[in-house]
Motif scaffolding. Structure first.
Motif, short mmCIF file in Angstrom:
data_model
loop_
_atom_site.label_atom_id
_atom_site.label_comp_id
_atom_site.label_asym_id
_atom_site.label_seq_id
_atom_site.Cartn_x
_atom_site.Cartn_y
_atom_site.Cartn_z
N ARG A 244 0.92 -1.12 0.02
CA ARG A 244 -0.11 0.04 -0.02
C ARG A 244 0.91 1.09 0.12
O ARG A 244 0.32 2.41 0.07
N ASP A 245 2.28 1.07 -0.23
CA ASP A 245 3.14 2.38 -0.24
C ASP A 245 4.15 2.07 -1.48
O ASP A 245 3.83 1.46 -2.27
N LYS A 246 5.12 2.98 -1.06
CA LYS A 246 6.11 2.94 -2.41
C LYS A 246 7.38 1.90 -2.11
O LYS A 246 8.46 2.33 -2.67
N ALA A 247 7.29 1.04 -0.97
CA ALA A 247 8.47 0.29 -1.02
C ALA A 247 8.96 -0.45 -1.91
O ALA A 247 8.27 -1.07 -2.68
N ALA A 248 10.26 -0.61 -2.15
CA ALA A 248 10.84 -1.04 -3.35
C ALA A 248 12.12 -1.87 -3.18
O ALA A 248 12.62 -1.60 -2.02
N ASN A 249 12.46 -2.75 -4.09
CA ASN A 249 13.79 -3.72 -4.04
C ASN A 249 14.80 -2.95 -4.54
O ASN A 249 14.66 -2.29 -5.82
N TRP A 262 15.42 -6.22 0.00
CA TRP A 262 14.35 -6.52 -0.77
C TRP A 262 13.00 -6.06 -0.06
O TRP A 262 12.25 -6.78 0.62
N HIS A 263 12.97 -4.85 -0.13
CA HIS A 263 11.87 -4.08 0.74
C HIS A 263 10.48 -4.21 0.34
O HIS A 263 9.51 -3.99 1.05
N ASN A 264 10.30 -4.59 -1.01
CA ASN A 264 9.03 -4.38 -1.46
C ASN A 264 8.14 -5.76 -0.86
O ASN A 264 7.10 -5.30 -0.34
N LEU A 265 8.60 -6.61 -1.06
CA LEU A 265 7.89 -7.95 -0.37
C LEU A 265 7.81 -7.84 1.20
O LEU A 265 6.72 -8.29 1.77
#
Length: 317
Positions: A244-249, A262-265
């Protein structure tokens, strides 16, 4: 005929506690600045210090050792265990992880967990303590947001309410004791490398250089690795899973962050013990948790499942 109470009639004790519990005192504010800025000063003088006479293989080895211990203390301990409950652990491992995380000098375990749980509760929205997206999307706003997410938020005076975000740790006597001894753990994190360096080289200068490299410089590097997950990994990178945010790998940071990049997962499935779930995504923190499980030190590990990952991935389309 009974009816449900309206929100206005909800008892006060059932209402959410405030997000912040107060403001840092001036001595506390100054202490935070010292802990943040001193390692940065060490990083700034590291290159000229090493150019002529200030770096040995003993320093490199000790810095790597303490980087791994304190870094995994943050990623496995502070983050995946205490913040998200990705696995369960007995008392010895629980205390050891809290101490190892404290060696990073990133803050007391209870406040660190409270800040991070607040981050997930309001990720990239108002209330998030360190989102880079709080000031807009223009170039100046993003530059300000990057600074804020990376380290600027640490200089703010508001204190996240631990009674709201970390009541379980406040109720844990062992963790409260580790938390209260935070200055001791930071002191040991700086002094032990110097002592070991002096003993290994059997020289005073060997202790001085180890104190500098494996103490201050190592803490400074680890600080920026952790802060980069807050800043870079919420601005650029791949997003193969729905969150629900902009977290990305951001793969260049994956090894140094022990898999945290590996922040998206992670934001798609915060309690998952493994963050790097796709082929080629090395996750050192998950491997350590796996070792704990095999040794019988960790149980009820929340490993990813194919069905869960498929749902998170297909929801994006």
């Amino acid at each position: 005929m009974s009816t449900s109470p309206s929100p206005a009639a909800t008892p006060k004790e059932r209402r959410p506690k405030p997000i912040v519990s107060g403001r840092k005192s001036m001595p506390e504010h100054i202490t935070v600045k010292v802990f943040v800025l001193a390692p940065i000063v060490a990083l700034a003088i590291a290159v000229p210090f090493a150019w002529g006479w200030g770096l040995t293989w003993v320093d490199v080895g000790l810095a790597a050792l303490f980087f791994v211990v304190s870094g995994l203390g943050v990623t496995v301990g502070y983050h995946r265990y205490f913040t998200h409950g990705s696995f369960k652990a007995g008392r010895p491992l629980r205390v050891a992880l809290a101490v190892a995380g404290s060696l990073s000098a990133q803050g007391q375990v209870i406040q660190w967990v409270a800040d991070h749980r607040r981050h997930h509760a309001f990720s990239d929205r108002a209330g998030d303590p360190h989102s880079p997206w709080l000031f807009g999307t223009g170039p100046k706003a993003l530059a300000k947001g990057f600074w804020h997410a990376h380290m600027g938020w640490l200089f703010e005076r508001d204190i996240t309410n631990a009674e709201r975000f970390a009541p379980d740790l406040l109720a844990d006597r062992d963790i409260r004791r580790v938390d209260a001894l935070f200055p001791l753990w930071v002191g040991l994190s700086l002094l032990l490398p110097g002592v070991l360096g002096g003993l290994i080289t059997w020289s005073f200068w060997g202790g001085v250089t180890a104190f500098f490299w494996a103490g201050f410089v190592r803490i400074g590097v680890l600080h920026h690795v952790t802060w980069s997950v807050n800043s870079i990994c919420h601005m650029i990178g791949d997003r193969p899973f729905t969150s629900r945010d902009k977290a990305a790998n951001f793969w260049p940071l994956a090894i140094f962050s022990f898999g945290e990049a590996w922040h998206n997962l992670h934001h798609a499935d915060p309690t998952c013990a493994r963050h790097g779930v796709l082929r080629g995504q090395i996750d050192i923190s998950a491997r350590l948790i796996w070792m704990f499980e095999k040794l019988g030190w960790a149980r009820d590990v929340r490993w990813p499942t194919t069905a869960r990952l498929d749902r998170l991935a297909t929801a994006k389309s």
